[in-house]
Design an enzyme around this catalytic site. Structure first.
Site, PDB file in Angstrom:
ATOM      1  N   GLU A  93      56.080   4.317   1.923  1.00  0.00           N
ATOM      2  CA  GLU A  93      56.466   5.620   2.462  1.00  0.00           C
ATOM      3  C   GLU A  93      57.768   5.545   3.254  1.00  0.00           C
ATOM      4  OE1 GLU A  93      51.886   5.446   3.134  1.00  0.00           O
ATOM      5  OE2 GLU A  93      53.537   4.026   2.885  1.00  0.00           O
ATOM      6  N   HIS A 103      56.751  -0.388   4.390  1.00  0.00           N
ATOM      7  CA  HIS A 103      55.729   0.305   3.609  1.00  0.00           C
ATOM      8  C   HIS A 103      56.434   1.218   2.615  1.00  0.00           C
ATOM      9  CE1 HIS A 103      52.164  -0.052   6.648  1.00  0.00           C
ATOM     10  NE2 HIS A 103      52.899  -1.153   6.628  1.00  0.00           N
ATOM     11  N   CYS A 111      53.356   5.440   9.055  1.00  0.00           N
ATOM     12  CA  CYS A 111      53.907   6.217   7.947  1.00  0.00           C
ATOM     13  C   CYS A 111      53.643   7.715   8.109  1.00  0.00           C
ATOM     14  CB  CYS A 111      53.357   5.704   6.627  1.00  0.00           C
ATOM     15  SG  CYS A 111      53.920   4.012   6.268  1.00  0.00           S
ATOM     16  N   CYS A 143      49.196   5.084   6.792  1.00  0.00           N
ATOM     17  CA  CYS A 143      48.786   4.581   8.105  1.00  0.00           C
ATOM     18  C   CYS A 143      49.444   5.455   9.176  1.00  0.00           C
ATOM     19  CB  CYS A 143      49.220   3.120   8.262  1.00  0.00           C
ATOM     20  SG  CYS A 143      51.019   2.901   8.364  1.00  0.00           S
TER      21      CYS A 143
END
Length: 156
Positions: free
Chosen positions: A59, A57, A90, A87
């Site tokens: 992040e 992801h 993260c 999410c």
């Protein structure tokens, strides 16, 4: 005060540039930048499909880059600008890396863990508290996601 608003928009627009990179390779268009002392030290975009790795992801990648640049896992005086609400994975990484503040563009009603579904930043007693500000460049952040999923549905 006005300068702060301008800076937030400038940094979120940089995160949107990262999201557009993800969009070009058919990844969910999410981008992130990490800022320290008013300077971007890390940029990233989603690469989950491309790298066949659920942890890729924006992040997480940005945190890894910033940690490498600072030679420390502690990002205590850093801020993250992210186009979509993180999410739980993260949000946990943000807490663990000690990021001071997160600026979120669009909310994620399905998997958001910073206020939409639940809030890891406020609902639990962790050893680090992350400040959060919502709706920075909200319309642009929502638009890139809506357009992406609209095109994806058309192509199926």
């Amino acid at each position: 005060m006005k300068e702060d608003i301008v800076n937030k928009e400038v940094y979120m627009k940089q995160a949107l540039k990262e999201a557009k990179k993800a969009e070009k390779i058919l990844e969910v268009p999410v981008g992130a930048v990490i800022v320290k002392d008013n300077k971007i030290i890390a940029r990233a975009y989603n690469q989950k499909e491309t790298k066949c790795d659920a942890t890729k992801h924006a992040e997480i990648i940005a945190i890894q880059k910033a940690s490498k640049k600072l030679n420390s896992w502690r990002l205590t005086n850093c801020e993250m600008y992210i186009t979509l609400e993180p999410c739980s994975m993260c949000a946990g990484a943000i807490i663990q890396s000690r990021i001071k503040k997160v600026y979120i563009g669009a909310m994620d009603e399905k998997t958001g863990s910073c206020g939409s579904v639940f809030n890891l930043f406020e609902d639990y007693k962790f050893n680090h508290h992350v400040e959060v500000e919502y709706n920075v460049c909200k319309s642009e952040c929502e638009k890139i996601l809506k357009d992406f999923f609209k095109e994806l549905r058309k192509s199926k």
